[in-house]
Design an enzyme around this catalytic site. Structure first.
Site, PDB file in Angstrom:
ATOM      1  N   TYR A  19      94.686  -1.640  54.425  1.00 50.93           N
ATOM      2  CA  TYR A  19      95.626  -0.802  55.173  1.00 50.93           C
ATOM      3  C   TYR A  19      97.051  -1.335  55.064  1.00 50.93           C
ATOM      4  O   TYR A  19      97.725  -1.523  56.072  1.00 50.93           O
ATOM      5  CB  TYR A  19      95.186  -0.705  56.646  1.00 50.93           C
ATOM      6  CG  TYR A  19      93.919   0.105  56.817  1.00 50.93           C
ATOM      7  CD1 TYR A  19      93.979   1.489  56.880  1.00 50.93           C
ATOM      8  CD2 TYR A  19      92.674  -0.503  56.880  1.00 50.93           C
ATOM      9  CE1 TYR A  19      92.824   2.249  57.018  1.00 50.93           C
ATOM     10  CE2 TYR A  19      91.511   0.250  57.014  1.00 50.93           C
ATOM     11  CZ  TYR A  19      91.600   1.621  57.074  1.00 50.93           C
ATOM     12  OH  TYR A  19      90.468   2.368  57.208  1.00 50.93           O
ATOM     13  N   TYR A 147      84.481   3.526  65.250  1.00 47.68           N
ATOM     14  CA  TYR A 147      84.812   3.091  63.888  1.00 47.68           C
ATOM     15  C   TYR A 147      83.511   2.684  63.198  1.00 47.68           C
ATOM     16  O   TYR A 147      82.754   1.864  63.733  1.00 47.68           O
ATOM     17  CB  TYR A 147      85.801   1.917  63.874  1.00 47.68           C
ATOM     18  CG  TYR A 147      86.052   1.460  62.454  1.00 47.68           C
ATOM     19  CD1 TYR A 147      86.881   2.199  61.611  1.00 47.68           C
ATOM     20  CD2 TYR A 147      85.414   0.340  61.933  1.00 47.68           C
ATOM     21  CE1 TYR A 147      87.070   1.820  60.284  1.00 47.68           C
ATOM     22  CE2 TYR A 147      85.600  -0.048  60.609  1.00 47.68           C
ATOM     23  CZ  TYR A 147      86.432   0.697  59.792  1.00 47.68           C
ATOM     24  OH  TYR A 147      86.606   0.331  58.487  1.00 47.68           O
ATOM     25  N   ASP A 248      75.236   1.222  65.508  1.00 47.93           N
ATOM     26  CA  ASP A 248      76.068   0.449  64.597  1.00 47.93           C
ATOM     27  C   ASP A 248      76.456  -0.849  65.312  1.00 47.93           C
ATOM     28  O   ASP A 248      77.412  -0.883  66.088  1.00 47.93           O
ATOM     29  CB  ASP A 248      77.301   1.277  64.214  1.00 47.93           C
ATOM     30  CG  ASP A 248      78.236   0.523  63.285  1.00 47.93           C
ATOM     31  OD1 ASP A 248      78.037  -0.688  63.079  1.00 47.93           O
ATOM     32  OD2 ASP A 248      79.183   1.154  62.765  1.00 47.93           O
ATOM     33  N   LYS A 277      78.877  -7.779  59.120  1.00 46.17           N
ATOM     34  CA  LYS A 277      79.911  -8.745  59.517  1.00 46.17           C
ATOM     35  C   LYS A 277      79.419 -10.191  59.690  1.00 46.17           C
ATOM     36  O   LYS A 277      79.513 -10.951  58.747  1.00 46.17           O
ATOM     37  CB  LYS A 277      80.647  -8.234  60.738  1.00 46.17           C
ATOM     38  CG  LYS A 277      81.527  -7.036  60.394  1.00 46.17           C
ATOM     39  CD  LYS A 277      82.706  -6.830  61.331  1.00 46.17           C
ATOM     40  CE  LYS A 277      83.778  -5.964  60.715  1.00 46.17           C
ATOM     41  NZ  LYS A 277      83.693  -4.550  61.023  1.00 46.17           N
TER      42      LYS A 277
HETATM   43  C1  LIG Z   1      83.614  -3.374  60.223  1.00 45.89           C
HETATM   44  C2  LIG Z   1      82.722  -2.323  60.683  1.00 45.89           C
HETATM   45  C3  LIG Z   1      82.089  -1.454  59.775  1.00 45.89           C
HETATM   46  C4  LIG Z   1      82.367  -1.491  58.285  1.00 45.89           C
HETATM   47  O1  LIG Z   1      81.965  -2.688  57.708  1.00 45.89           O
HETATM   48  P1  LIG Z   1      82.589  -3.131  56.295  1.00 45.89           P
HETATM   49  O2  LIG Z   1      81.832  -4.367  55.944  1.00 45.89           O
HETATM   50  O3  LIG Z   1      84.048  -3.366  56.526  1.00 45.89           O
HETATM   51  O4  LIG Z   1      82.346  -2.018  55.333  1.00 45.89           O
HETATM   52  C5  LIG Z   1      81.236  -0.498  60.287  1.00 45.89           C
HETATM   53  N1  LIG Z   1      81.001  -0.399  61.611  1.00 45.89           N
HETATM   54  C6  LIG Z   1      81.570  -1.230  62.499  1.00 45.89           C
HETATM   55  C7  LIG Z   1      81.245  -1.085  63.949  1.00 45.89           C
HETATM   56  C8  LIG Z   1      82.459  -2.209  62.073  1.00 45.89           C
HETATM   57  O5  LIG Z   1      83.042  -3.006  62.975  1.00 45.89           O
END
Ligand SMILES: *Cc1c(COP(=O)(O)O)cnc(C)c1O
Length: 427
Positions: A19, A147, A248, A277
């Site tokens: 970004y 997100y 997620d 992550k």
């Molecule tokens: C960072 C994140 C993603 C995307 O993960 P990347 O490894 O950057 O592709 C998806 N969902 C959540 C909740 C995130 O914090």
């Protein structure tokens, strides 16, 4: 290329950063090494890392246990394809993941990154309904301020305003967005909070493949922490309407919110769980999608006879071996007291700032401390002040926040908090 200035100039001219403008980028800081909670800059400064490299480096940098796992594995094989082949790092890692999550989750799909994990989860849900003969179920219901990543499927469930859906109009799927929860974590629950979600689910239940939601903590879409009862109601409503639930936990997994997984705050279990992550302790990119027998068996009994996904670097042994070592550290359990004391120190240090005239709100949960400003921050000014204070943070929009490695010491954390106070003053 030799000189630091020359390298930075090359970087700014030729290399994209997340970004970041290619016309007028802010300066980048050249890191030469990192250990514990410190980043060493080539220009000589040492910074205390308040970001854990975006939620990932939970045990700190250059960790002996993770380094050893990496060295051991690389001397055996760094990678081998996963089609028709298996290996110990994958088997060990998947067993650890299933052992530490809800017992209903029994199958693991290893993917490359968080965004890809979300794509995999969405495809799994769609293939599930295809196999069941309910082919009209092709939409996803989520909440605003979410997100889920930067690939197209994931973007299609990100907050429509934050992620600038308008650029992709006509290409992004028309998903459903309920109001984000207003009742915060720790506040008194009110049933009204779930009414928007409930109404949309009831109206569209036959078209919805799955609900996708970040449990308890919405990350990059606004750093909002909501009431566990909201999540509990989401789970109950999904069951009631026969819709799959995808959680997620890419940001929240592995202790960040004070529970091993954020869904534990609500005492629920999803049909599909996305992890990423912190999975490899911040060493390499890898993600995991866990699901239950019903989803896995239904997907596999459909027209294609299998799940239609298989990345080149699936279950990369090097990443899997490090992830496995990282989960060993997680399973030792020190994160519990570490995250609790981070939360206590953040509360003492940040809560007083909520009276500051420039501050809209202060939010703290587990190892996450957020100051929401009334106006967007000036990044150039912030960056300079951060380097001067010897702390690394990456504010965005109106948000100044910290998600430090769990091993951060009290004095390091106090320095991070002081620096957040400085950023509030100078903005
Ligand atoms: C960072 C994140 C993603 C995307 O993960 P990347 O490894 O950057 O592709 C998806 N969902 C959540 C909740 C995130 O914090």
């Amino acid at each position: 290329m030799k000189g630091l200035r020359q390298k930075l100039l090359y970087d700014s001219r030729h290399i994209w950063h997340p970004y970041t403008s290619m016309i007028s980028p802010l300066p980048c800081y050249h890191v030469k090494s990192a250990s514990g909670v410190s980043l060493q800059l080539s220009s000589g400064e040492t910074l205390i890392d308040g970001m854990a490299s975006w939620w990932s480096a939970i045990h700190g940098y250059n960790h002996p246990h993770l380094n050893k796992a990496a060295h051991n594995q690389i001397d055996k094989m760094s990678h081998v394809m996963f089609g028709g082949i298996t290996h110990d790092p994958a088997i060990d890692l998947c067993k650890q993941l299933l052992d530490m999550t809800d017992s209903n989750l029994t199958k693991v799909f290893l993917a490359d990154s968080g965004s890809v994990a979300v794509e995999v989860a969405l495809k799994m849900a769609m293939q599930y309904w295809h196999s069941k003969g309910e082919k009209q179920r092709k939409r996803f219901l989520t909440i605003k301020h979410g997100y889920h990543g930067d690939t197209f499927g994931a973007m299609g469930i990100c907050d429509p305003v934050n992620s600038m859906h308008s650029i992709y109009t006509g290409y992004l799927p028309q998903n459903l967005f309920a109001e984000a929860p207003h009742i915060r974590f720790g506040e008194q629950w009110d049933e009204k909070d779930i009414s928007s979600f409930k109404a949309i689910l009831e109206r569209n239940s036959k078209e919805i493949a799955a609900v996708v939601i970040e449990p308890i903590l919405q990350g990059a879409g606004g750093m909002r922490m909501y009431h566990p009862q909201y999540l509990k109601s989401v789970s109950e409503l999904c069951k009631q309407h026969g819709v799959l639930l995808i959680l997620d936990e890419i940001a929240t997994g592995f202790g960040r919110t004070g529970r091993l997984f954020a869904y534990e705050h609500a005492g629920i279990c999803p049909d599909i769980l996305c992890l990423g992550k912190a999975l490899t302790g911040g060493y390499l990119t890898m993600s995991a999608v866990l699901t239950n027998d019903d989803v896995a068996e239904t997907v596999s009994s459909g027209e294609s006879g299998c799940f239609m996904h298989g990345p080149t670097f699936m279950a990369n042994p090097l990443a899997a071996a490090i992830a496995s070592a990282s989960l060993e550290l997680v399973n030792e359990g020190n994160w519990k007291t570490q995250v609790k004391s981070i939360e206590d120190v953040l509360k003492l240090g940040l809560n007083p700032l909520s009276d500051h005239p420039k501050v809209q709100d202060v939010r703290i949960l587990g190892g996450v401390g957020v100051i929401e400003m009334k106006n967007p921050v000036d990044m150039a000014r912030c960056q300079k002040a951060l380097i001067q204070s010897g702390v690394w943070l990456r504010p965005f929009g109106k948000l100044i926040y910290t998600i430090p490695p769990y091993i951060v010491s009290k004095s390091e954390l106090l320095k991070i908090i002081d620096t957040m106070g400085i950023l509030v003053d100078i903005n």
